[in-house]
Scaffold this motif. Sequence first.
Motif, PDB file in Angstrom:
ATOM      1  N   SER A  76       0.809  -1.229   0.000  1.00  0.00           N
ATOM      2  CA  SER A  76       0.000   0.000   0.000  1.00  0.00           C
ATOM      3  C   SER A  76       0.840   1.276   0.000  1.00  0.00           C
ATOM      4  CB  SER A  76      -0.950   0.009   1.192  1.00  0.00           C
ATOM      5  OG  SER A  76      -0.220   0.015   2.402  1.00  0.00           O
ATOM      6  N   ASN A  77       2.117   1.213   0.356  1.00  0.00           N
ATOM      7  CA  ASN A  77       2.923   2.433   0.474  1.00  0.00           C
ATOM      8  C   ASN A  77       4.005   2.603  -0.591  1.00  0.00           C
ATOM      9  OD1 ASN A  77       1.979   3.859   2.929  1.00  0.00           O
ATOM     10  ND2 ASN A  77       2.370   1.849   3.822  1.00  0.00           N
ATOM     11  N   TYR A  78       4.255   1.587  -1.396  1.00  0.00           N
ATOM     12  CA  TYR A  78       5.323   1.683  -2.391  1.00  0.00           C
ATOM     13  C   TYR A  78       4.809   1.265  -3.745  1.00  0.00           C
ATOM     14  CZ  TYR A  78       8.146   2.159   1.753  1.00  0.00           C
ATOM     15  OH  TYR A  78       8.658   2.609   2.928  1.00  0.00           O
ATOM     16  N   PRO A  79       5.264   1.896  -4.810  1.00  0.00           N
ATOM     17  CA  PRO A  79       6.300   2.925  -4.893  1.00  0.00           C
ATOM     18  C   PRO A  79       5.819   4.263  -4.339  1.00  0.00           C
ATOM     19  CG  PRO A  79       5.386   2.516  -7.062  1.00  0.00           C
ATOM     20  CD  PRO A  79       4.746   1.531  -6.131  1.00  0.00           C
ATOM     21  N   LYS A  80       6.775   5.002  -3.834  1.00  0.00           N
ATOM     22  CA  LYS A  80       6.518   6.302  -3.221  1.00  0.00           C
ATOM     23  C   LYS A  80       7.412   7.331  -3.900  1.00  0.00           C
ATOM     24  CE  LYS A  80       6.211   6.669   1.331  1.00  0.00           C
ATOM     25  NZ  LYS A  80       6.613   6.723   2.755  1.00  0.00           N
ATOM     26  N   ILE A  81       6.857   8.504  -4.182  1.00  0.00           N
ATOM     27  CA  ILE A  81       7.635   9.593  -4.782  1.00  0.00           C
ATOM     28  C   ILE A  81       7.794  10.694  -3.744  1.00  0.00           C
ATOM     29  CG2 ILE A  81       7.706  11.359  -6.582  1.00  0.00           C
ATOM     30  CD1 ILE A  81       6.130   9.417  -8.348  1.00  0.00           C
ATOM     31  N   VAL A  82       9.044  11.089  -3.519  1.00  0.00           N
ATOM     32  CA  VAL A  82       9.364  12.139  -2.553  1.00  0.00           C
ATOM     33  C   VAL A  82      10.094  13.243  -3.307  1.00  0.00           C
ATOM     34  CG1 VAL A  82      10.601  12.706  -0.439  1.00  0.00           C
ATOM     35  CG2 VAL A  82       9.563  10.449  -0.699  1.00  0.00           C
ATOM     36  N   ASN A  83       9.609  14.468  -3.174  1.00  0.00           N
ATOM     37  CA  ASN A  83      10.239  15.622  -3.829  1.00  0.00           C
ATOM     38  C   ASN A  83      11.074  16.389  -2.823  1.00  0.00           C
ATOM     39  OD1 ASN A  83       9.041  15.259  -6.410  1.00  0.00           O
ATOM     40  ND2 ASN A  83       7.130  16.018  -5.559  1.00  0.00           N
ATOM     41  N   TYR A  84      12.334  16.598  -3.173  1.00  0.00           N
ATOM     42  CA  TYR A  84      13.261  17.434  -2.402  1.00  0.00           C
ATOM     43  C   TYR A  84      13.825  18.464  -3.354  1.00  0.00           C
ATOM     44  CZ  TYR A  84      14.065  15.342   2.220  1.00  0.00           C
ATOM     45  OH  TYR A  84      13.955  14.941   3.517  1.00  0.00           O
ATOM     46  N   GLY A  85      13.449  19.700  -3.181  1.00  0.00           N
ATOM     47  CA  GLY A  85      13.939  20.731  -4.090  1.00  0.00           C
ATOM     48  C   GLY A  85      13.452  20.460  -5.492  1.00  0.00           C
ATOM     49  N   ASN A  86      14.370  20.379  -6.417  1.00  0.00           N
ATOM     50  CA  ASN A  86      13.997  20.126  -7.812  1.00  0.00           C
ATOM     51  C   ASN A  86      14.229  18.665  -8.228  1.00  0.00           C
ATOM     52  OD1 ASN A  86      16.752  20.210  -7.708  1.00  0.00           O
ATOM     53  ND2 ASN A  86      17.019  21.494  -9.500  1.00  0.00           N
ATOM     54  N   ILE A  87      14.491  17.788  -7.274  1.00  0.00           N
ATOM     55  CA  ILE A  87      14.736  16.377  -7.556  1.00  0.00           C
ATOM     56  C   ILE A  87      13.587  15.545  -6.995  1.00  0.00           C
ATOM     57  CG2 ILE A  87      16.296  14.428  -7.190  1.00  0.00           C
ATOM     58  CD1 ILE A  87      17.624  16.504  -8.848  1.00  0.00           C
ATOM     59  N   SER A  88      13.110  14.585  -7.804  1.00  0.00           N
ATOM     60  CA  SER A  88      12.095  13.643  -7.357  1.00  0.00           C
ATOM     61  C   SER A  88      12.745  12.281  -7.149  1.00  0.00           C
ATOM     62  CB  SER A  88      10.981  13.518  -8.393  1.00  0.00           C
ATOM     63  OG  SER A  88      10.254  14.705  -8.468  1.00  0.00           O
ATOM     64  N   TYR A  89      12.600  11.759  -5.951  1.00  0.00           N
ATOM     65  CA  TYR A  89      13.144  10.448  -5.609  1.00  0.00           C
ATOM     66  C   TYR A  89      11.985   9.450  -5.606  1.00  0.00           C
ATOM     67  CZ  TYR A  89      17.110  13.161  -3.955  1.00  0.00           C
ATOM     68  OH  TYR A  89      18.170  14.008  -3.870  1.00  0.00           O
ATOM     69  N   THR A  90      12.136   8.358  -6.346  1.00  0.00           N
ATOM     70  CA  THR A  90      11.138   7.297  -6.360  1.00  0.00           C
ATOM     71  C   THR A  90      11.663   6.146  -5.508  1.00  0.00           C
ATOM     72  OG1 THR A  90      10.476   7.925  -8.592  1.00  0.00           O
ATOM     73  CG2 THR A  90       9.793   5.753  -7.817  1.00  0.00           C
ATOM     74  N   ILE A  91      10.907   5.783  -4.489  1.00  0.00           N
ATOM     75  CA  ILE A  91      11.315   4.722  -3.571  1.00  0.00           C
ATOM     76  C   ILE A  91      10.468   3.487  -3.864  1.00  0.00           C
ATOM     77  CG2 ILE A  91      11.573   4.036  -1.157  1.00  0.00           C
ATOM     78  CD1 ILE A  91      11.702   7.061  -0.501  1.00  0.00           C
ATOM     79  N   THR A  92      11.128   2.364  -4.092  1.00  0.00           N
ATOM     80  CA  THR A  92      10.448   1.099  -4.366  1.00  0.00           C
ATOM     81  C   THR A  92      11.000   0.029  -3.424  1.00  0.00           C
ATOM     82  OG1 THR A  92      12.054   0.447  -6.036  1.00  0.00           O
ATOM     83  CG2 THR A  92      10.130   1.674  -6.804  1.00  0.00           C
ATOM     84  N   TYR A  93      10.332  -1.110  -3.425  1.00  0.00           N
ATOM     85  CA  TYR A  93      10.821  -2.228  -2.622  1.00  0.00           C
ATOM     86  C   TYR A  93      10.821  -3.501  -3.466  1.00  0.00           C
ATOM     87  CZ  TYR A  93       6.380  -4.654  -2.099  1.00  0.00           C
ATOM     88  OH  TYR A  93       5.238  -5.362  -2.347  1.00  0.00           O
ATOM     89  N   THR A  94      11.628  -4.444  -3.052  1.00  0.00           N
ATOM     90  CA  THR A  94      11.663  -5.769  -3.642  1.00  0.00           C
ATOM     91  C   THR A  94      11.790  -6.767  -2.502  1.00  0.00           C
ATOM     92  OG1 THR A  94      12.844  -4.892  -5.555  1.00  0.00           O
ATOM     93  CG2 THR A  94      12.840  -7.280  -5.287  1.00  0.00           C
ATOM     94  N   LEU A  95      10.958  -7.772  -2.511  1.00  0.00           N
ATOM     95  CA  LEU A  95      11.076  -8.833  -1.522  1.00  0.00           C
ATOM     96  C   LEU A  95      12.101  -9.829  -2.063  1.00  0.00           C
ATOM     97  CD1 LEU A  95       9.912  -9.678   1.185  1.00  0.00           C
ATOM     98  CD2 LEU A  95       8.213 -11.023  -0.050  1.00  0.00           C
ATOM     99  N   LEU A  96      13.282  -9.844  -1.473  1.00  0.00           N
ATOM    100  CA  LEU A  96      14.379 -10.669  -1.990  1.00  0.00           C
ATOM    101  C   LEU A  96      14.207 -12.142  -1.656  1.00  0.00           C
ATOM    102  CD1 LEU A  96      17.453  -8.399  -1.224  1.00  0.00           C
ATOM    103  CD2 LEU A  96      16.290  -8.709  -3.390  1.00  0.00           C
ATOM    104  N   ASP A  97      13.837 -12.408  -0.437  1.00  0.00           N
ATOM    105  CA  ASP A  97      13.705 -13.806  -0.025  1.00  0.00           C
ATOM    106  C   ASP A  97      12.773 -13.866   1.176  1.00  0.00           C
ATOM    107  OD1 ASP A  97      14.050 -16.509  -0.022  1.00  0.00           O
ATOM    108  OD2 ASP A  97      16.104 -16.473   0.735  1.00  0.00           O
ATOM    109  N   GLU A  98      11.851 -14.814   1.132  1.00  0.00           N
ATOM    110  CA  GLU A  98      10.941 -14.999   2.256  1.00  0.00           C
ATOM    111  C   GLU A  98      11.237 -16.361   2.858  1.00  0.00           C
ATOM    112  OE1 GLU A  98       6.264 -14.486   3.379  1.00  0.00           O
ATOM    113  OE2 GLU A  98       6.971 -13.958   1.397  1.00  0.00           O
ATOM    114  N   LEU A  99      11.770 -16.336   4.045  1.00  0.00           N
ATOM    115  CA  LEU A  99      12.129 -17.557   4.748  1.00  0.00           C
ATOM    116  C   LEU A  99      11.074 -17.842   5.811  1.00  0.00           C
ATOM    117  CD1 LEU A  99      15.858 -16.581   5.237  1.00  0.00           C
ATOM    118  CD2 LEU A  99      14.945 -18.069   3.471  1.00  0.00           C
ATOM    119  N   SER A 100      11.139 -19.010   6.386  1.00  0.00           N
ATOM    120  CA  SER A 100      10.167 -19.344   7.429  1.00  0.00           C
ATOM    121  C   SER A 100      10.407 -18.523   8.694  1.00  0.00           C
ATOM    122  CB  SER A 100      10.240 -20.831   7.753  1.00  0.00           C
ATOM    123  OG  SER A 100      11.534 -21.160   8.207  1.00  0.00           O
ATOM    124  N   TRP A 101      11.570 -17.937   8.844  1.00  0.00           N
ATOM    125  CA  TRP A 101      11.892 -17.185  10.042  1.00  0.00           C
ATOM    126  C   TRP A 101      12.124 -15.696   9.782  1.00  0.00           C
ATOM    127  CZ3 TRP A 101      16.958 -15.611   9.330  1.00  0.00           C
ATOM    128  CH2 TRP A 101      17.707 -16.359   8.414  1.00  0.00           C
TER     129      TRP A 101
END
Length: 129
Positions: free
Chosen positions: A76-101
């Motif tokens: 529900s929260n990603y991707p997220k776009i954050v603006n700082y000054g004149n630069i837009s940062y796009t924040i994303t996530y990737t689930l690399l590995d889901e283990l039982s623990w």
Amino acid sequence: MRHQGIGNERGFSLLEALVVGVLLLISIVGILQMYSVIFYNAPKVDNLTRANYLLIKEAEIVLSQSYTTLDNFLLSNYPKIVNYGNISYTITYTLLDELSWGKYIKLSTFWNEGKENKSLSIELFKAKL
């Protein structure tokens, strides 16, 4: 009483003065080149520092979530776009590995510096407690 002639006075010759002048000029040019590199790279370092700050802040938010609600939070929260000054940062996530623990999560941010695309990533581990 001793009388000194005009030609016997001690001082710098024209050649010595020219050599010192050339050495000073070379050192000043070197210092000016160093400053031009600093001024050229300062905005890039600033953008990288901001991206690092954003990722650390997001990592703290992600790690503060409970293990059971983490998947819904990420969706529900990603991707997220954050603006700082004149630069837009796009924040994303990737689930690399889901283990039982636990889960390995990679947070990444992307931004443009002129014609260049830049990115920075951080990897997290959320343990199942």
